[in-house]
Design a protein around this motif. Structure first.
Motif, PDB file in Angstrom:
ATOM      1  N   GLY A  64       0.803  -1.222   0.000  1.00 31.41           N
ATOM      2  CA  GLY A  64       0.000   0.000   0.000  1.00 31.41           C
ATOM      3  C   GLY A  64       0.834   1.270   0.000  1.00 31.41           C
ATOM      4  O   GLY A  64       0.328   2.355  -0.317  1.00 31.41           O
ATOM      5  N   CYS A  65       2.110   1.179   0.365  1.00 27.97           N
ATOM      6  CA  CYS A  65       2.987   2.360   0.403  1.00 27.97           C
ATOM      7  C   CYS A  65       3.752   2.566  -0.901  1.00 27.97           C
ATOM      8  O   CYS A  65       4.372   3.617  -1.095  1.00 27.97           O
ATOM      9  CB  CYS A  65       3.988   2.241   1.546  1.00 27.97           C
ATOM     10  N   PHE A  66       3.716   1.566  -1.753  1.00 26.33           N
ATOM     11  CA  PHE A  66       4.428   1.668  -3.026  1.00 26.33           C
ATOM     12  C   PHE A  66       3.509   2.337  -4.042  1.00 26.33           C
ATOM     13  O   PHE A  66       2.787   1.690  -4.785  1.00 26.33           O
ATOM     14  CB  PHE A  66       4.841   0.260  -3.494  1.00 26.33           C
ATOM     15  N   ARG A  67       3.540   3.685  -4.050  1.00 27.69           N
ATOM     16  CA  ARG A  67       2.591   4.440  -4.870  1.00 27.69           C
ATOM     17  C   ARG A  67       3.264   5.690  -5.430  1.00 27.69           C
ATOM     18  O   ARG A  67       4.332   6.111  -4.983  1.00 27.69           O
ATOM     19  CB  ARG A  67       1.368   4.822  -4.038  1.00 27.69           C
ATOM     20  N   CYS A  68       2.605   6.298  -6.420  1.00 26.40           N
ATOM     21  CA  CYS A  68       3.095   7.517  -7.059  1.00 26.40           C
ATOM     22  C   CYS A  68       3.098   8.654  -6.041  1.00 26.40           C
ATOM     23  O   CYS A  68       2.107   8.864  -5.329  1.00 26.40           O
ATOM     24  CB  CYS A  68       2.223   7.878  -8.264  1.00 26.40           C
ATOM     25  N   CYS A  69       4.200   9.376  -5.956  1.00 31.04           N
ATOM     26  CA  CYS A  69       4.304  10.442  -4.953  1.00 31.04           C
ATOM     27  C   CYS A  69       3.430  11.637  -5.295  1.00 31.04           C
ATOM     28  O   CYS A  69       3.234  12.531  -4.464  1.00 31.04           O
ATOM     29  CB  CYS A  69       5.769  10.866  -4.802  1.00 31.04           C
ATOM     30  N   ARG A  70       2.882  11.684  -6.510  1.00 31.53           N
ATOM     31  CA  ARG A  70       2.055  12.834  -6.910  1.00 31.53           C
ATOM     32  C   ARG A  70       0.568  12.514  -6.865  1.00 31.53           C
ATOM     33  O   ARG A  70      -0.198  13.201  -6.216  1.00 31.53           O
ATOM     34  CB  ARG A  70       2.457  13.318  -8.306  1.00 31.53           C
ATOM     35  N   CYS A  71       0.167  11.466  -7.574  1.00 30.57           N
ATOM     36  CA  CYS A  71      -1.272  11.157  -7.617  1.00 30.57           C
ATOM     37  C   CYS A  71      -1.671  10.052  -6.650  1.00 30.57           C
ATOM     38  O   CYS A  71      -2.849   9.726  -6.536  1.00 30.57           O
ATOM     39  CB  CYS A  71      -1.683  10.778  -9.038  1.00 30.57           C
ATOM     40  N   GLN A  72      -0.696   9.450  -5.950  1.00 28.64           N
ATOM     41  CA  GLN A  72      -0.919   8.394  -4.968  1.00 28.64           C
ATOM     42  C   GLN A  72      -1.454   7.099  -5.576  1.00 28.64           C
ATOM     43  O   GLN A  72      -1.929   6.218  -4.870  1.00 28.64           O
ATOM     44  CB  GLN A  72      -1.866   8.875  -3.853  1.00 28.64           C
ATOM     45  N   ARG A  73      -1.373   6.969  -6.887  1.00 29.54           N
ATOM     46  CA  ARG A  73      -1.806   5.725  -7.520  1.00 29.54           C
ATOM     47  C   ARG A  73      -0.857   4.597  -7.130  1.00 29.54           C
ATOM     48  O   ARG A  73       0.364   4.774  -7.069  1.00 29.54           O
ATOM     49  CB  ARG A  73      -1.801   5.898  -9.038  1.00 29.54           C
ATOM     50  N   SER A  74      -1.396   3.419  -6.860  1.00 30.24           N
ATOM     51  CA  SER A  74      -0.565   2.274  -6.523  1.00 30.24           C
ATOM     52  C   SER A  74       0.291   1.884  -7.722  1.00 30.24           C
ATOM     53  O   SER A  74      -0.192   1.836  -8.860  1.00 30.24           O
ATOM     54  CB  SER A  74      -1.440   1.085  -6.110  1.00 30.24           C
ATOM     55  N   LEU A  75       1.562   1.616  -7.423  1.00 29.84           N
ATOM     56  CA  LEU A  75       2.481   1.229  -8.486  1.00 29.84           C
ATOM     57  C   LEU A  75       2.799  -0.261  -8.442  1.00 29.84           C
ATOM     58  O   LEU A  75       3.686  -0.721  -9.168  1.00 29.84           O
ATOM     59  CB  LEU A  75       3.781   2.031  -8.357  1.00 29.84           C
ATOM     60  N   CYS A  89       4.225   7.500 -11.434  1.00 33.26           N
ATOM     61  CA  CYS A  89       3.568   6.720 -12.480  1.00 33.26           C
ATOM     62  C   CYS A  89       3.905   7.376 -13.819  1.00 33.26           C
ATOM     63  O   CYS A  89       4.333   8.530 -13.885  1.00 33.26           O
ATOM     64  CB  CYS A  89       2.063   6.658 -12.257  1.00 33.26           C
ATOM     65  N   ASN A  90       3.691   6.651 -14.911  1.00 29.14           N
ATOM     66  CA  ASN A  90       4.057   7.186 -16.225  1.00 29.14           C
ATOM     67  C   ASN A  90       3.316   8.475 -16.551  1.00 29.14           C
ATOM     68  O   ASN A  90       3.885   9.404 -17.138  1.00 29.14           O
ATOM     69  CB  ASN A  90       3.786   6.134 -17.304  1.00 29.14           C
ATOM     70  N   ASP A  91       2.041   8.539 -16.190  1.00 30.87           N
ATOM     71  CA  ASP A  91       1.261   9.741 -16.504  1.00 30.87           C
ATOM     72  C   ASP A  91       1.831  10.965 -15.808  1.00 30.87           C
ATOM     73  O   ASP A  91       1.973  12.037 -16.411  1.00 30.87           O
ATOM     74  CB  ASP A  91      -0.202   9.547 -16.107  1.00 30.87           C
ATOM     75  N   CYS A  92       2.147  10.838 -14.525  1.00 32.22           N
ATOM     76  CA  CYS A  92       2.691  11.981 -13.778  1.00 32.22           C
ATOM     77  C   CYS A  92       4.092  12.343 -14.254  1.00 32.22           C
ATOM     78  O   CYS A  92       4.452  13.527 -14.312  1.00 32.22           O
ATOM     79  CB  CYS A  92       2.704  11.671 -12.278  1.00 32.22           C
TER      80      CYS A  92
END
Length: 286
Positions: A64-75, A89-92
């Protein structure tokens, strides 16, 4: 009496409790986590034995902590990029760090083929010639006021054209009568000798070398019979380097008394048939 079955660390009995067996012996769950579990790089909490653990570049994360630092999407199951130790994430990442195509306005995705020029970026298939609209790719091009042209289109649209053959001049060339010419196109109308870098004159807009002009058009000296050459067409009468009398012409060096050879340039003279005489020889009689 039953044999002891205790935790290898805290020594508490494990009878009736959940435990984890290791090469060093059995551990109760709290002791096992405190001894062997990794610390999450995001929340700084231990990653328990029953948690899904993710690993990236010597760092450990709860799922649950492995996520995008900007949008918080799970990576956990997404492609991602690390930028300055931050996971994106690629989008950010594209939104923050990728260039926008100057032609279509879309993001130029990392790893895709692109072209850069003058601080701008294009998708490879968007960088087109402003003339024929064909992709420029690795071809040579010429920039002009924000547009980009392949060499043939630029030459057809902007390059000067030779006044003789009407083909474009891509380099070099000479100017004659305020018009561009290929060096090989500027030739004598009479003998076809190249005139670039040579002295020449013209008649009715046609260029001639000095020799051809003298033979074809220049007046002949009444004394030596050779052509009186020079830029005769454009010279003012007072600037001419020859002498005219009635329908006859002389070079300055040839205009002399037929008897004593005294130069008559700027002097009075007396015509005597086909000859000219100085005043003294005329008065002396035959």
């Amino acid at each position: 009496m039953s044999e002891a079955f205790d935790c290898a660390k805290c020594s508490e009995s494990l009878y009736g409790r959940k435990y984890i067996q290791t090469d060093d012996g059995p551990y109760c769950v709290p002791c096992y986590d405190n001894t062997f579990a990794n610390t999450c790089a995001e929340c700084q909490q231990l990653i328990g034995h029953d948690s899904r653990e993710l690993f990236y570049e010597d760092r450990h994360f709860h799922e649950g902590c492995f996520r995008c630092c900007r949008c918080q999407r799970s990576l956990a199951d997404e492609p991602f990029t690390c930028q300055d130790s931050e996971l994106l994430c690629n989008d950010c990442y594209c939104s923050a760090f990728s260039s926008q195509c100057s032609a279509c306005g879309e993001t130029v995705m990392p790893g895709s083929r692109k072209l850069e020029y003058g601080g701008q970026t294009w998708h490879e298939h968007c960088f087109l010639c402003s003339g024929c609209e064909q992709p420029l790719g690795s071809r040579s091009f010429v920039p002009d006021k924000g547009a980009h042209y392949c060499v043939p289109c630029y030459e057809n649209k902007f390059a000067p054209r030779c006044a003789r053959c009407s083909k474009t001049l891509t380099q070099g060339g000479v100017t004659y009568r305020d018009q561009p010419w290929h060096r090989e196109c500027l030739v004598c109308t009479g003998c076809q000798t190249p005139l670039a870098g040579q002295q020449f004159t013209s008649r009715e807009d046609d260029p001639y070398c000095v020799t051809c002009f003298g033979e074809l058009f220049a007046p002949k000296c009444s004394s030596c019979k050779r052509p009186i050459t020079g830029d005769l067409v454009s010279m003012r009468p007072r600037d001419r380097t020859y002498v005219s009398f009635e329908d006859r012409h002389w070079h300055h060096s040839c205009f002399s008394c037929a008897r004593c050879s005294t130069s008559l340039v700027g002097q009075g003279f007396v015509p005597d048939g086909d000859q000219v005489l100085c005043q003294g020889c005329s008065q002396a009689g035959p």
